[in-house]
Design a protein around this motif. Sequence first.
Motif, PDB file in Angstrom:
ATOM      1  N   GLY A  83      38.867  42.311  45.545  1.00 22.07           N
ATOM      2  CA  GLY A  83      38.654  43.738  44.658  1.00 22.07           C
ATOM      3  C   GLY A  83      40.313  44.142  44.470  1.00 22.07           C
ATOM      4  N   GLY A  84      40.323  44.979  42.951  1.00 21.84           N
ATOM      5  CA  GLY A  84      41.932  45.038  42.481  1.00 21.84           C
ATOM      6  C   GLY A  84      41.522  45.464  41.359  1.00 21.84           C
ATOM      7  N   MET A  85      42.801  45.654  40.405  1.00 18.80           N
ATOM      8  CA  MET A  85      43.356  46.163  39.605  1.00 18.80           C
ATOM      9  C   MET A  85      43.247  45.363  38.126  1.00 18.80           C
ATOM     10  N   ASN A  86      42.823  45.703  36.926  1.00 19.15           N
ATOM     11  CA  ASN A  86      43.482  45.025  35.271  1.00 19.15           C
ATOM     12  C   ASN A  86      44.307  46.428  34.792  1.00 19.15           C
ATOM     13  N   GLY A  98      42.518  49.473  34.931  1.00 19.78           N
ATOM     14  CA  GLY A  98      41.181  49.438  35.195  1.00 19.78           C
ATOM     15  C   GLY A  98      41.105  48.929  36.313  1.00 19.78           C
ATOM     16  N   PHE A  99      39.649  48.433  37.116  1.00 23.11           N
ATOM     17  CA  PHE A  99      39.279  47.999  38.948  1.00 23.11           C
ATOM     18  C   PHE A  99      38.559  46.531  38.157  1.00 23.11           C
ATOM     19  N   ALA A 100      39.066  45.961  38.979  1.00 20.43           N
ATOM     20  CA  ALA A 100      38.220  44.065  39.271  1.00 20.43           C
ATOM     21  C   ALA A 100      37.803  44.190  40.584  1.00 20.43           C
ATOM     22  N   GLY A 101      36.818  43.984  41.054  1.00 23.53           N
ATOM     23  CA  GLY A 101      35.883  43.723  42.557  1.00 23.53           C
ATOM     24  C   GLY A 101      33.985  43.373  42.084  1.00 23.53           C
ATOM     25  N   SER A 129      34.585  44.688  36.109  1.00 24.25           N
ATOM     26  CA  SER A 129      35.500  44.979  35.266  1.00 24.25           C
ATOM     27  C   SER A 129      35.603  45.875  35.153  1.00 24.25           C
ATOM     28  N   THR A 130      36.576  46.705  34.868  1.00 25.95           N
ATOM     29  CA  THR A 130      36.823  47.892  33.972  1.00 25.95           C
ATOM     30  C   THR A 130      38.033  47.888  33.688  1.00 25.95           C
ATOM     31  N   VAL A 164      45.746  41.904  39.146  1.00 24.51           N
ATOM     32  CA  VAL A 164      46.095  41.677  40.694  1.00 24.51           C
ATOM     33  C   VAL A 164      44.591  41.699  42.042  1.00 24.51           C
ATOM     34  N   THR A 165      44.402  41.012  42.485  1.00 32.70           N
ATOM     35  CA  THR A 165      43.191  41.525  43.368  1.00 32.70           C
ATOM     36  C   THR A 165      43.863  40.605  44.756  1.00 32.70           C
TER      37      THR A 165
END
Length: 242
Positions: free
Chosen positions: A36-39, A81-84, A103-104, A235-236
């Motif tokens: 999980g992480g961020m975009n 946004g979020f990625a997971g 992802s968002t 980044v995750t």
Amino acid sequence: MKIKKTIIILLVCCLCGTVSIAQNRQGGGFAFGVKGGMNLSQLTMGNFLTTRYDANGNPFLKYNGQEVRDNIQESLDSRTGFAGGVYMRFGRHLYVQPEVLLSTKGGTFDIIQNDGDVPVRQQVDVRFSSIDVPILIGLKGGPFRINAGPMASFRVGDNQKLRDAFQQYTSGGLNDALSQAVYGYQVGAGLDIFGLSIDVRREGTFTDLASFKVNNQPIGGASTTVKQKLSSWQVTLGIKLI
């Protein structure tokens, strides 16, 4: 369409061959985990001067009878946004890593409306959700990794502001304007320590996130189609479960 299918088939064959080679040479190394992480994403589209339409598909007119021509401009603003999701890794030093991520992402663009005496700038904030499926080929030495590969992204959440903004500038409808699937790439580097994986990647698109026809010429160009593409930094942090 035939070319796209051929490319996908060739990619699958190459990846299957790489998996087989990696497993034979390296004893079938395998890992499975969650991440999980961020975009941090941004839209690109250029600058356009185009006619605005009403709900019936007729050109919107000023009080003096002239057509309203607004300026659509790309913006340098980024959206977080979020990625997971989950990942699998086949191989040790040479490896293949498919992933499935929710992802968002998003970005912004500006519309300068010219229906009055003084232009009015309106910023459109684009946010949407997608299922991303990257298939990466990587090399690992010690704890360090580099990887790159193709990605398919399938939209699962609309942004109504994007649809509403586009609706004003095309008389042909938006049935095919917002792509259901977008194809792109990811390239980056990673670090594996004590069952944890840290990844930093650059992501871009080969196909358009959205496109629509306009009746007037873009500023500084000859095309009559607005095309939006997306670029992101991701980044995750991953946790190895198997």
